[in-house]
Scaffold this motif. Sequence first.
Motif, PDB file in Angstrom:
ATOM      1  N   SER A  67     -31.324 -32.339  20.815  1.00  0.00           N
ATOM      2  CA  SER A  67     -31.420 -31.354  19.734  1.00  0.00           C
ATOM      3  C   SER A  67     -31.263 -32.034  18.375  1.00  0.00           C
ATOM      4  CB  SER A  67     -30.351 -30.271  19.896  1.00  0.00           C
ATOM      5  OG  SER A  67     -30.541 -29.567  21.086  1.00  0.00           O
ATOM      6  N   LEU A  83     -35.833 -25.063  16.936  1.00  0.00           N
ATOM      7  CA  LEU A  83     -34.451 -25.496  16.714  1.00  0.00           C
ATOM      8  C   LEU A  83     -33.470 -24.327  16.779  1.00  0.00           C
ATOM      9  CD1 LEU A  83     -34.994 -28.137  13.922  1.00  0.00           C
ATOM     10  CD2 LEU A  83     -34.139 -28.545  16.226  1.00  0.00           C
ATOM     11  N   LEU A  86     -32.900 -23.742  20.383  1.00  0.00           N
ATOM     12  CA  LEU A  86     -31.986 -24.784  20.865  1.00  0.00           C
ATOM     13  C   LEU A  86     -30.550 -24.499  20.429  1.00  0.00           C
ATOM     14  CD1 LEU A  86     -33.935 -28.123  20.382  1.00  0.00           C
ATOM     15  CD2 LEU A  86     -33.175 -27.116  22.517  1.00  0.00           C
TER      16      LEU A  86
END
Length: 120
Positions: A67, A83, A86
């Motif tokens: 990540s 993102l 994530l």
Amino acid sequence: VPDVPAWISAASFCFVLLSLIFEVNGYKKLHKNWATGLSIALLIQVYFEYRSFFGQDPSATILMGLSALKIFDFREKRDQKYLIVLGFLLLSTKPLFSLDIYWLPLLVTSFACLWWAMLN
């Protein structure tokens, strides 16, 4: 994050800091091969530390490291949504390590911020 090794927290912090420095100063992004090489180095380090890729600790370490590398390799607007997803996944791993109630306000606030970022 106290549940992952210190080296992955430090490396993730460095990747995010470098990404911020590149963004603020307008530097050219590094070639994608850097992210690939760092990903392979991360997997090798995790394997040497845990002797496996399977399990709670190695999986969380790999997820956090990859990540951070994705933040370092942020190029397009769609990467922002990726993102954020994530981020939801990373926050969801915290209860796997401990169910301490004092983490609840931080997790709820973080989830709310991620939802807000997803909507905008």
